[in-house]
Write a protein that holds these residues in place. Structure first.
Motif, mmCIF file in Angstrom:
data_model
loop_
_atom_site.group_PDB
_atom_site.id
_atom_site.type_symbol
_atom_site.label_atom_id
_atom_site.label_comp_id
_atom_site.label_asym_id
_atom_site.label_seq_id
_atom_site.Cartn_x
_atom_site.Cartn_y
_atom_site.Cartn_z
ATOM 1 N N ALA A 50 -4.050 -12.451 -20.265
ATOM 2 C CA ALA A 50 -2.461 -12.273 -20.645
ATOM 3 C C ALA A 50 -2.191 -13.537 -21.162
ATOM 4 O O ALA A 50 -1.208 -13.817 -21.844
ATOM 5 C CB ALA A 50 -1.856 -11.744 -19.518
ATOM 6 N N LYS A 51 -2.431 -14.752 -20.333
ATOM 7 C CA LYS A 51 -2.073 -16.161 -20.604
ATOM 8 C C LYS A 51 -2.752 -16.759 -21.941
ATOM 9 O O LYS A 51 -1.944 -17.408 -22.626
ATOM 10 C CB LYS A 51 -2.403 -17.176 -19.541
ATOM 11 C CG LYS A 51 -1.826 -18.362 -19.493
ATOM 12 C CD LYS A 51 -2.146 -19.168 -18.287
ATOM 13 C CE LYS A 51 -1.626 -20.474 -17.917
ATOM 14 N NZ LYS A 51 -1.702 -21.236 -16.684
ATOM 15 N N TYR A 52 -3.778 -16.477 -22.096
ATOM 16 C CA TYR A 52 -4.492 -16.915 -23.230
ATOM 17 C C TYR A 52 -5.333 -15.925 -24.280
ATOM 18 O O TYR A 52 -6.376 -15.475 -24.457
ATOM 19 C CB TYR A 52 -5.905 -17.664 -22.911
ATOM 20 C CG TYR A 52 -5.378 -18.923 -21.705
ATOM 21 C CD1 TYR A 52 -5.038 -19.997 -22.392
ATOM 22 C CD2 TYR A 52 -5.763 -18.611 -20.427
ATOM 23 C CE1 TYR A 52 -4.420 -21.091 -21.184
ATOM 24 C CE2 TYR A 52 -5.580 -19.582 -19.548
ATOM 25 C CZ TYR A 52 -4.790 -20.871 -20.040
ATOM 26 O OH TYR A 52 -4.613 -21.778 -19.055
ATOM 27 N N PRO A 53 -4.293 -15.141 -25.172
ATOM 28 C CA PRO A 53 -4.674 -14.049 -26.028
ATOM 29 C C PRO A 53 -5.754 -14.538 -26.892
ATOM 30 O O PRO A 53 -5.541 -15.570 -27.613
ATOM 31 C CB PRO A 53 -3.450 -13.700 -26.527
ATOM 32 C CG PRO A 53 -2.347 -14.364 -26.033
ATOM 33 C CD PRO A 53 -2.886 -15.437 -25.216
ATOM 34 N N ALA A 54 -7.016 -14.055 -27.209
ATOM 35 C CA ALA A 54 -8.107 -14.471 -27.610
ATOM 36 C C ALA A 54 -7.529 -14.759 -29.199
ATOM 37 O O ALA A 54 -7.963 -15.681 -29.736
ATOM 38 C CB ALA A 54 -9.330 -13.547 -27.668
#
Length: 67
Positions: A50-54
């Motif tokens: 959620a914090k680092y959307p690919a």
């Protein structure tokens, strides 16, 4: 990464032993604190997703607060 993957057998064994020590400590600590490590790891993976959307971070040097 290349250097880490090309360890001589003696050094690889020493690294494996250190990793085993860390794992043993972590398992004992989680037992003492009542932490389910698999559940904690799954929750952390979900939080990181959620914090680092690919699709936004792949190949980008931006900090997570910048996108």
């Amino acid at each position: 990464e290349e250097e880490s993957g090309a360890l001589d057998p003696g050094r690889r064994q020493r690294v494996a032993e250190e990793m085993a020590d860390v794992l043993w400590f972590l398992v004992r600590l989680s037992d003492r604190l009542g932490v389910d490590l698999l559940q904690a790891a799954e929750a952390k993976l979900a939080a990181n997703a959620a914090k680092y959307p690919a699709d936004l971070v792949r190949g980008s040097p931006k900090k997570y607060t910048e996108y």
